[in-house]
Design an enzyme around this catalytic site. Sequence first.
Site, mmCIF file in Angstrom:
data_model
loop_
_atom_site.group_PDB
_atom_site.id
_atom_site.type_symbol
_atom_site.label_atom_id
_atom_site.label_comp_id
_atom_site.label_asym_id
_atom_site.label_seq_id
_atom_site.Cartn_x
_atom_site.Cartn_y
_atom_site.Cartn_z
ATOM 1 N N SER A 1 0.805 -1.223 0.000
ATOM 2 C CA SER A 1 0.000 0.000 0.000
ATOM 3 C C SER A 1 0.837 1.273 0.000
ATOM 4 C CB SER A 1 -0.964 -0.054 1.178
ATOM 5 O OG SER A 1 -1.879 1.004 1.107
ATOM 6 N N HIS A 2 0.700 2.045 1.059
ATOM 7 C CA HIS A 2 1.346 3.355 1.132
ATOM 8 C C HIS A 2 2.719 3.287 1.799
ATOM 9 C CE1 HIS A 2 -1.012 2.190 4.502
ATOM 10 N NE2 HIS A 2 -0.243 2.925 5.269
ATOM 11 N N ASP B 1 -2.344 6.420 -3.467
ATOM 12 C CA ASP B 1 -1.181 5.815 -2.819
ATOM 13 C C ASP B 1 -0.520 4.740 -3.679
ATOM 14 O OD1 ASP B 1 -3.232 3.944 -2.586
ATOM 15 O OD2 ASP B 1 -2.396 3.119 -0.730
ATOM 16 N N ASP C 1 -0.727 1.526 -4.091
ATOM 17 C CA ASP C 1 -1.521 0.532 -4.836
ATOM 18 C C ASP C 1 -2.850 1.097 -5.336
ATOM 19 O OD1 ASP C 1 -2.403 0.726 -2.193
ATOM 20 O OD2 ASP C 1 -3.288 -1.271 -2.237
ATOM 21 N N ASP D 1 -5.527 2.536 -3.829
ATOM 22 C CA ASP D 1 -6.831 2.430 -3.175
ATOM 23 C C ASP D 1 -7.148 3.625 -2.277
ATOM 24 O OD1 ASP D 1 -5.025 1.714 -1.246
ATOM 25 O OD2 ASP D 1 -5.971 -0.193 -0.720
ATOM 26 N N ARG D 2 -6.154 4.446 -1.971
ATOM 27 C CA ARG D 2 -6.429 5.618 -1.121
ATOM 28 C C ARG D 2 -6.594 6.877 -1.955
ATOM 29 N NH1 ARG D 2 -3.244 5.325 4.568
ATOM 30 N NH2 ARG D 2 -3.740 3.158 4.988
ATOM 31 N N LYS E 1 -11.278 -0.365 -1.365
ATOM 32 C CA LYS E 1 -11.399 1.083 -1.493
ATOM 33 C C LYS E 1 -10.758 1.478 -2.820
ATOM 34 C CE LYS E 1 -7.522 1.733 1.724
ATOM 35 N NZ LYS E 1 -7.457 0.738 2.798
HETATM 36 C C1 G1P Z 1 -4.357 1.271 8.115
HETATM 37 C C2 G1P Z 1 -5.569 2.159 8.213
HETATM 38 C C3 G1P Z 1 -6.806 1.375 7.840
HETATM 39 C C4 G1P Z 1 -6.628 0.766 6.459
HETATM 40 C C5 G1P Z 1 -5.349 -0.054 6.413
HETATM 41 C C6 G1P Z 1 -5.057 -0.567 5.005
HETATM 42 O O1 G1P Z 1 -4.486 0.204 9.025
HETATM 43 O O2 G1P Z 1 -5.703 2.708 9.498
HETATM 44 O O3 G1P Z 1 -7.918 2.224 7.882
HETATM 45 O O4 G1P Z 1 -7.713 -0.072 6.138
HETATM 46 O O5 G1P Z 1 -4.247 0.758 6.821
HETATM 47 O O6 G1P Z 1 -4.908 0.456 4.071
HETATM 48 P P1 G1P Z 1 -3.777 0.187 10.476
HETATM 49 O O7 G1P Z 1 -2.311 0.421 10.228
HETATM 50 O O8 G1P Z 1 -4.373 1.325 11.233
HETATM 51 O O9 G1P Z 1 -4.105 -1.151 11.053
HETATM 52 ZN ZN ZN Z 2 -3.270 1.284 -0.375
#
Ligand code: G1P
Ligand code: ZN
Length: 544
Positions: free
Chosen positions: A113-114, A277, A279, A281-282, A376
């Site tokens: 992800s990010h 981000d 991948d 999704d954000r 998302k």
């Molecule tokens: C974080 C975000 C959550 C999101 C997840 C994946 O998770 O808070 O909302 O779904 O990344 O992108 P966390 O690190 O808080 O468990």
């Molecule tokens: Zn992501």
Amino acid sequence: MTIQTIETTPYADQKPGTSGLRKRVSVYSQPNYVENFIQSIFDSLDGYEGKTLVIGGDGRYYNDVAIQKAIRIAAANGFGKVLVGENGLLSTPAASHIIRHYKAFGGLVLSASHNPGGPEGDFGIKYNIGNGGPAPEKITDAVFARTKVIDSYKTVDAPDVALGEVGQHWSGDMVVEVIDPVADYAALMKSLFDFPAIREMFASGFTMTFDAMHAVTGPYAHAILEGMLDAPRGTVINGTPSPDFGNGHPDPNLVYCKEMFDLLMTPQGPDFGAASDGDGDRNLIIGKNRFVTPSDSLALLAANAHLAPGYKGGIAGIARSMPTSAAADRVAEKLGIEMHETPTGWKFFGNLLDAGRVTICGEESAGTGSSHVREKDGLWAVLLWLNILAVRKQSVDEIVREHWATYGRNYYTRHDYEEVDAAIAGKLVEDLREQLPSLPGRNFGDDLQVAYADDFTYHDPVDGSTSAKQGVRIGFTDASRIVLRLSGTGTVGATLRLYLERYEAPDGRHDLETQMALEPLIALADDLAGVKQRTGRQEPSVIT
Ligand code: G1P
Ligand code: ZN
């Protein structure tokens, strides 16, 4: 074709978190680490023989290596076909769509992800089920149990698949189809939104910047915004995916998109700024002189979704993760539709979406999406915003202010304390949990009276499952809230997330600076939990 059974020994740390198994690349590149995890996923599933598996990733470092391994293991385990994005690329929402569209058995989404990429960065693998969404806990628990005892995996003796060539390939007896990663997703977006109206808005001089952060949305944004919607070339910046995200941190927030934010706050900046981000999704949404918090964005999108053709019949319901502000609840109430509060993580929305009980979902962590996929979706949120702007012909700032004047404003912030000692963080949460029964009824300062204090337990109304210990919540009689939980996606130490929220009625003050507006709650949270004292940190690592 020769199927090989290779002996292996288990790793103890392959427990999937909020969103798949995320680890440093150095962890993932240990011998058989990827193989053990993927074989454990397949060992936890039934009935995939001859079926299709989708594989795609965000293009980060190690994607190419892991994808070739995944293809061979899928072939050896009896999948009939793999669909993989060209060069291994598929944004997370596009992967979700491809799984659904081609009725695949499931998919492997390769992303962290990010989180930063590159040899020193993070990597991740997540399994998505046939509805296109992240596997529910009953599967991820089974996968983890399997990783602890696995003693062999299967693979085939076959060369690498040429992922740069769209078309049909083979790995052993299994077909591997390399597909255009953008086309199906772009067609889906076109079916949901009023493209002619958005095109018209760009033609009449509306300007935007979309920062793809050197990550996977680059090709999607170029094709959709500049290609199909005729936004001027240059609208999309940092649009070529790179394995280390241009040596950046592909997290679309005000820290990593500061330059764009600053530009939007000047008269010469564009009308609209957005980012996604690693991948895809954000999303980050910034209007001229107006940053839209993700919690507000969820409420605004839900309130205005009917302006887009894909949602013109209205929405069935809204779901938000527990730490997300209650702004969307007020929209649901006004629309007379269902509202659900779920634990953090997109996997909890899947059942509600499948059952048709909700149409739009969102999280405070810059995630919004709808029933069009089961993840998302960053670009989806951007396009819905563009659709709303094109129809309402107002600025983001005007739309946000009108929203607050109608529903009230939920001031909201999140303070993250990253890479905290895991034992200290665990103890902090435990001690706070112990105080909870004594809090209801207590007064703090002049206006704060605790209405409830608990550790959030979710009862899934669709499958009846229960998920406990999902975050400490302290709610006040004036609808203010303090929430504290530990991140389930970090890869080093523990990340403490503190979420603060305060409600101002429609006729209240909507022009306060957010951190100022929340100051009493920030101070109280620190008194109750002792974050600064116990962690030795004077400031959060990131404020969003
Ligand atoms: C974080 C975000 C959550 C999101 C997840 C994946 O998770 O808070 O909302 O779904 O990344 O992108 P966390 O690190 O808080 O468990
Ligand atoms: Zn992501």
